[in-house]
Design a protein around this motif. Structure first.
Motif, PDB file in Angstrom:
ATOM      1  N   MET A  62     -32.394   8.723   3.467  1.00  0.00           N
ATOM      2  CA  MET A  62     -32.977   9.625   2.474  1.00  0.00           C
ATOM      3  C   MET A  62     -31.997  10.689   2.005  1.00  0.00           C
ATOM      4  O   MET A  62     -32.130  11.202   0.891  1.00  0.00           O
ATOM      5  N   ALA A  63     -31.028  11.031   2.862  1.00  0.00           N
ATOM      6  CA  ALA A  63     -30.132  12.133   2.508  1.00  0.00           C
ATOM      7  C   ALA A  63     -28.691  11.699   2.279  1.00  0.00           C
ATOM      8  O   ALA A  63     -27.897  12.465   1.732  1.00  0.00           O
ATOM      9  N   ASP A  64     -28.341  10.495   2.695  1.00  0.00           N
ATOM     10  CA  ASP A  64     -26.953  10.044   2.609  1.00  0.00           C
ATOM     11  C   ASP A  64     -26.896   8.666   1.961  1.00  0.00           C
ATOM     12  O   ASP A  64     -27.917   8.008   1.764  1.00  0.00           O
ATOM     13  N   GLY A  65     -25.688   8.241   1.613  1.00  0.00           N
ATOM     14  CA  GLY A  65     -25.531   6.931   1.002  1.00  0.00           C
ATOM     15  C   GLY A  65     -26.046   6.909  -0.419  1.00  0.00           C
ATOM     16  O   GLY A  65     -26.245   7.950  -1.054  1.00  0.00           O
ATOM     17  N   VAL A  66     -26.285   5.714  -0.925  1.00  0.00           N
ATOM     18  CA  VAL A  66     -26.731   5.566  -2.308  1.00  0.00           C
ATOM     19  C   VAL A  66     -27.729   4.421  -2.390  1.00  0.00           C
ATOM     20  O   VAL A  66     -27.584   3.385  -1.745  1.00  0.00           O
ATOM     21  N   TRP A  67     -28.781   4.624  -3.187  1.00  0.00           N
ATOM     22  CA  TRP A  67     -29.785   3.596  -3.447  1.00  0.00           C
ATOM     23  C   TRP A  67     -29.507   2.948  -4.802  1.00  0.00           C
ATOM     24  O   TRP A  67     -29.024   3.609  -5.732  1.00  0.00           O
ATOM     25  N   SER A  68     -29.846   1.687  -4.919  1.00  0.00           N
ATOM     26  CA  SER A  68     -29.765   0.991  -6.198  1.00  0.00           C
ATOM     27  C   SER A  68     -30.862  -0.054  -6.239  1.00  0.00           C
ATOM     28  O   SER A  68     -31.557  -0.301  -5.249  1.00  0.00           O
ATOM     29  N   GLU A  69     -31.031  -0.675  -7.403  1.00  0.00           N
ATOM     30  CA  GLU A  69     -31.974  -1.772  -7.558  1.00  0.00           C
ATOM     31  C   GLU A  69     -31.220  -2.986  -8.050  1.00  0.00           C
ATOM     32  O   GLU A  69     -30.391  -2.895  -8.965  1.00  0.00           O
ATOM     33  N   GLU A  70     -31.481  -4.126  -7.449  1.00  0.00           N
ATOM     34  CA  GLU A  70     -30.887  -5.390  -7.884  1.00  0.00           C
ATOM     35  C   GLU A  70     -31.981  -6.434  -7.863  1.00  0.00           C
ATOM     36  O   GLU A  70     -32.480  -6.796  -6.787  1.00  0.00           O
ATOM     37  N   GLY A  71     -32.376  -6.877  -9.044  1.00  0.00           N
ATOM     38  CA  GLY A  71     -33.451  -7.852  -9.118  1.00  0.00           C
ATOM     39  C   GLY A  71     -34.731  -7.279  -8.542  1.00  0.00           C
ATOM     40  O   GLY A  71     -35.196  -6.212  -8.952  1.00  0.00           O
TER      41      GLY A  71
END
Length: 493
Positions: A62-71
């Motif tokens: 929730m606080a680190d890294g990165v979220w993305s959407e793929e399909g």
């Protein structure tokens, strides 16, 4: 709220190989390695043998890294580096993945991958992963768009510091005199090989264990190992048990010529519960998973639950199967009669079998491994000794099963209450194959009495209880007494 890339950027990333996608899209977190004092302290510890130090961190999805959407998937990525590490593994806190979610660990440099870890690993609230042979790990979490966003926390990074062949990326390699279980010497013990597991404790230490049968023949996941492996109620959930970590082809001599096999998290069980242990014979008994929710060992892994004997009649030949230096599974053979030996270590008496190997050896990481007679029955677990490739004639010592059985009146300090819950008191019990085949033995054989060591025979019930080969040159001097005689010094595994 999730952080999302633009559709244009996602289209570009979709054309890149996985390693490139991770490198370009995963933020890097650098975790400083342990200090010199912590490394020195860990390197000196051989009971159990430590190969890594956990560095505390606080990283979350929730606080680190990165979220993305793929399909149809939502994806979280984070890259972690601990400069100078020979291996890395991660400690996840608050671990609960929804159905359909999967997590991988990647090393873009070597191409190694651990995973997927998924809801099947939800037995405990925490998860410890296997090792990647790198100082950098890419974490990739994928979940269906329809699933609730997974929330995980990385609480520690295990920084590996031991390696004997870092140039080839091969850590923790055992001595060249070890005998692979794929070699013909192991053929008579093929069942016992399948009962032997590598135990990784808290991502930082290694021992060996044996899947052991109980009087109910119910495939219950008991594992026997050594008390000095220091598994107790405070850290039993951190144990990861690896099955079938072994070579498929026999090779001898230099390790560089042997097949390199990676730990397979899909043939592992995360978490255990301590149910009994006693330093008098140096044993610990674990339940994989937990007593309230025991793990199922899949038949597809072809596991074997080893049988055992309480007899004090010394076997004159047999074998031990173990994971030397946390390496692929090996076998050591003996062809001279075991000797009953009482050790004195820091004021603690330990009742053992003394063995001198005729082929192979044990090492650090072999601690807790089982010793078997030619009848295939377990007689104890590895306490320590001086055997190594450099000192092949030095003896090793195994805590005696007969002493572990019921020398103590307490259920938490004996095997009888757990392996014989109905108090039938068999002298021996056979092994159980994954397909239900039972090794029939004469269970009426009574243990040979030991003159100077009285045995208490309690009838406790464990119901409802819940939950605790060294490298060449690392020797601990012990005062040994062999029924009144003095014996050479030894080291602890």
């Amino acid at each position: 709220m999730k952080r999302r890339h633009s559709k244009v950027l996602l289209a570009v990333l979709a054309l890149l190989p996985v390693g490139a996608v991770l490198a370009q899209s995963a933020p890097l977190v650098v975790v400083p390695g342990p200090g010199a004092e912590a490394l020195q302290e860990a390197a000196a510890q051989t009971r159990p043998w430590r190969f890594a130090v956990e560095v505390p961190v606080q990283l979350s999805s929730m606080a680190d890294g990165v979220w993305s959407e793929e399909g149809e998937e939502q994806i979280w990525r984070l890259q972690i580096q601990s400069p100078g590490a020979t291996s890395l593994s991660l400690h996840f806190a608050d671990w609960q993945l929804p159905e359909g979610a999967r997590l991988w660990l990647h090393d873009a440099n070597s191409g190694q991958t651990q995973g997927p870890y998924d809801a099947r690993h939800n037995a405990g609230a925490e998860l410890w992963t296997g090792m990647l042979l790198s100082d950098t790990v890419d974490v990739e979490l994928r979940a269906p768009q329809a699933a609730q966003m997974p929330q995980i926390v990385i609480a520690g990074v295990a920084h590996g510091f031991r390696t004997t062949d870092g140039a080839q990326g091969v850590p923790l390699k055992s001595g060249n005199c070890n005998i692979d279980v794929a070699c013909p010497e192991a053929d008579p013990y093929a069942d016992q090989v399948r009962s032997t597991v590598l135990l990784v404790i808290g991502g930082t230490a290694a021992c060996t264990g044996t899947l052991i049968n109980n009087r109910e023949n119910d495939f219950y996941p008991y594992v026997l190992t050594a008390d000095h492996c220091e598994i107790g109620t405070s850290n039993d959930q951190s144990v990861v048990s690896y099955f079938n970590f072994q070579r498929s082809a026999c090779a001898r001599g230099a390790q560089s010529s042997r097949e390199d096999v990676q730990l397979d998290p899909q043939q592992s069980i995360s978490g255990s519960e301590f149910v009994a242990g006693n330093p008098t014979s140096d044993f610990t008994l674990l339940v994989l998973g937990s007593a309230s929710s025991p793990a199922t060992v899949p038949a597809s892994w072809e596991p074997y639950w080893s049988g055992w004997t309480r007899s004090e009649q010394a076997a004159d030949s047999g074998a031990s199967i173990h994971h030397p230096s946390a390496d692929e599974k090996s076998i050591a053979l003996f062809s001279s009669e075991l000797q009953r030996v009482q050790l004195q270590d820091a004021g603690q008496s330990v009742e053992t079998w003394e063995v001198v190997w005729s082929a192979g050896t044990t090492e650090q990481g072999s601690s807790g491994s089982g010793i078997f007679g030619t009848d295939g029955l377990l007689r104890g677990q590895l306490y320590g000794g001086g055997a190594s490739c450099g000192t092949p004639s030095s003896p090793d010592y195994y805590g005696r099963f007969s002493v572990s059985w019921n020398r103590s009146a307490q259920a938490a300090e004996q095997l009888a209450a757990w392996l014989d819950p109905n108090g039938e008191n068999p002298g021996a019990w056979g092994g159980l194959n994954f397909d239900g085949r039972y090794q029939s033995v004469d269970s009426t054989v009574e243990p040979t009495p030991v003159p100077t060591t009285p045995v208490v025979t309690p009838t406790p019930s464990p119901g409802g209880s819940s939950g605790s080969g060294a490298a060449d040159g690392l020797l601990l001097l012990l005062l040994l007494t062999v029924w009144g005689r003095r014996a050479p010094g030894s080291r602890r595994e």
